[in-house]
Design an enzyme around this catalytic site. Structure first.
Site, PDB file in Angstrom:
ATOM      1  N   GLU A 162      43.082  31.083  38.453  1.00 13.60           N
ATOM      2  CA  GLU A 162      42.644  31.498  37.205  1.00 13.60           C
ATOM      3  C   GLU A 162      43.542  32.264  36.272  1.00 13.60           C
ATOM      4  O   GLU A 162      43.674  33.594  35.879  1.00 13.60           O
ATOM      5  CB  GLU A 162      41.643  33.364  37.316  1.00 13.60           C
ATOM      6  CG  GLU A 162      39.633  32.295  37.732  1.00 13.60           C
ATOM      7  CD  GLU A 162      39.140  33.008  37.864  1.00 13.60           C
ATOM      8  OE1 GLU A 162      38.564  33.962  36.707  1.00 13.60           O
ATOM      9  OE2 GLU A 162      37.568  32.554  38.489  1.00 13.60           O
ATOM     10  N   GLU A 218      33.752  36.509  44.072  1.00 18.01           N
ATOM     11  CA  GLU A 218      33.690  37.710  43.541  1.00 18.01           C
ATOM     12  C   GLU A 218      32.454  38.646  44.304  1.00 18.01           C
ATOM     13  O   GLU A 218      31.090  39.534  43.978  1.00 18.01           O
ATOM     14  CB  GLU A 218      33.123  37.893  42.103  1.00 18.01           C
ATOM     15  CG  GLU A 218      34.335  37.933  41.302  1.00 18.01           C
ATOM     16  CD  GLU A 218      33.891  37.781  39.281  1.00 18.01           C
ATOM     17  OE1 GLU A 218      33.324  38.634  39.158  1.00 18.01           O
ATOM     18  OE2 GLU A 218      34.808  38.092  38.708  1.00 18.01           O
TER      19      GLU A 218
HETATM   20  C1  GLA Z   1      35.930  36.279  36.106  1.00 21.39           C
HETATM   21  C2  GLA Z   1      35.244  34.123  36.462  1.00 21.39           C
HETATM   22  C3  GLA Z   1      35.652  33.555  35.638  1.00 21.39           C
HETATM   23  C4  GLA Z   1      35.112  33.630  34.338  1.00 21.39           C
HETATM   24  C5  GLA Z   1      36.489  35.455  34.531  1.00 21.39           C
HETATM   25  C6  GLA Z   1      36.596  36.106  32.333  1.00 21.39           C
HETATM   26  O1  GLA Z   1      36.640  35.615  36.624  1.00 21.39           O
HETATM   27  O2  GLA Z   1      35.489  33.912  37.576  1.00 21.39           O
HETATM   28  O3  GLA Z   1      34.239  32.111  35.631  1.00 21.39           O
HETATM   29  O4  GLA Z   1      33.755  34.329  33.515  1.00 21.39           O
HETATM   30  O5  GLA Z   1      35.736  36.422  34.645  1.00 21.39           O
HETATM   31  O6  GLA Z   1      36.931  34.630  31.880  1.00 21.39           O
END
Ligand code: GLA
Length: 356
Positions: free
Chosen positions: A266, A159
């Protein structure tokens, strides 16, 4: 008499049939998700030291990759300058090794869940670029070195791209102090610490054209400079209204055009249309479960079509009884974003993903 018995049996049979149809897939034998995808890409789940026990059966049957949800983040693994704490992450790595699963390392540079001492001196002022880079180098060498050979891929940087249209990198201490060079160095040090680990840039909303383009610029520059980067992680936190599988496809095409792998790192699809939707479904409505299933189905169709460049799909959780979305963005609002429901039964989305 025989005829009556015949019709009675027929009648009984039709009742049994209609009940089993109504129950849908409940009686069907559930195939193993990772085995269904073994000729495509590995399938993973984010876990923590609790869910490796509470969700053990699902994990063992359906997944061949795990990502520690928080246990490799700075605040847990390196809470104080002189103290590393590998014990939480070790539990997950041991679980994975025991079950022949791969481990995805997450994450080395992120602006959240990082203690403030990393950026400051004894007087509480920001440290120089040199000092920050030194701290980062030590951290990466220690953590990546410790898990060398056990972690197949690292989200080296998470990020970094800003959502602000007037800004490229996020305005946070990592980049205010270290600039883009910090990102380059992070990849170089991770590669030195484990030359066999695959190194990823990971971010959310990479399906969105403007953010996709910015991330593309960043990884393109890294590639052109010969920085060891192997892939882009598209987080894949979706809602029912956004994004579309088509947008995912565009992103896979764009990143892979640089010779990079792509992983969905994710994945989850919220049962809400909007992050702030004013509703709270303890039991998700049928039409939403159906829409979610169709989105997963189409997304996985895209992913299968790009199996040459897609090297993994990881869900952010295992089953709907334990999801971060119950706390975010609205604390206490129940969500149902995964392939298994609160009772660990496969949902409609599961059946869509395995039927092709
Ligand atoms: C982001 C992070 C993850 C996690 C999510 C929410 O996507 O990369 O590690 O913390 O937020 O749980």
């Amino acid at each position: 008499m025989r005829i009556r018995l015949f019709f009675f049996t027929l009648f009984l049979l039709s009742i049994v049939l209609s009940i089993s149809c109504r129950e849908g897939n409940v009686n069907r034998e559930t195939p193993s998700l990772w085995q269904v995808y073994k000729d495509y890409f590995p399938i993973g789940a984010a876990v923590n030291p609790t869910t490796i026990n509470t969700h053990k059966s699902l994990l063992e049957k359906h997944f061949n990759v795990v990502t520690p949800e928080n246990q490799m983040k700075w605040e847990i693994i390196h809470p104080l300058p002189e103290s590393y704490n590998f014990s939480e992450a070790d539990k997950i790595v041991e679980f994975a090794i025991k079950n022949n699963m791969k481990v995805r390392g997450h994450t080395l540079v992120w602006h959240q869940q990082v203690p403030s001492w990393v950026f400051t001196n004894e007087r509480g002022n920001f440290v120089s670029k040199d000092i920050l880079l030194k701290r980062l180098e030590e951290h990466i060498k220690k953590v990546v070195g410790y898990y060398k050979g056990k972690v197949y891929a690292w989200d080296v940087v998470n990020e970094a791209i800003s959502d602000n249209p007037n800004e490229f990198l996020r305005n946070v201490p990592w980049y205010r102090i270290g600039g883009e060079e910090l990102i380059e160095k992070a990849f170089i040090w991770a590669h030195e610490a484990d030359p066999d680990a695959l190194l990823f840039y990971n971010d959310y909303n990479l399906e969105e054209p403007r953010k996709r383009d910015k991330a593309y610029e960043l990884v393109k520059r890294l590639k052109e400079k010969g920085i060891p980067i192997h892939g882009v992680g598209i987080q894949g936190h979706w809602i029912l209204g956004w994004p579309t599988p088509r947008m995912l496809e565009e992103s896979i095409k764009k990143f892979s055009s640089l010779g990079l792998q792509v992983e969905v790192t994710e994945f989850d699809i919220s049962i809400y249309y909007d992050r702030n939707e004013n509703a709270n479904f303890t039991t998700p409505p049928e039409d939403r479960i159906e829409r979610q299933a169709q989105l997963y189905k189409e997304a996985f169709r895209v992913l299968r079509n790009y199996k040459d460049v897609v090297t993994g799909v990881i869900f952010w959780g295992v089953a709907d009884d334990a999801t971060w979305l119950d706390q975010w963005p609205i604390r206490g609002r129940k969500d149902h974003p995964l392939l298994f429901d609160v009772k660990h039964n496969p949902k409609k989305a599961f059946w869509e993903v395995v039927s092709f």
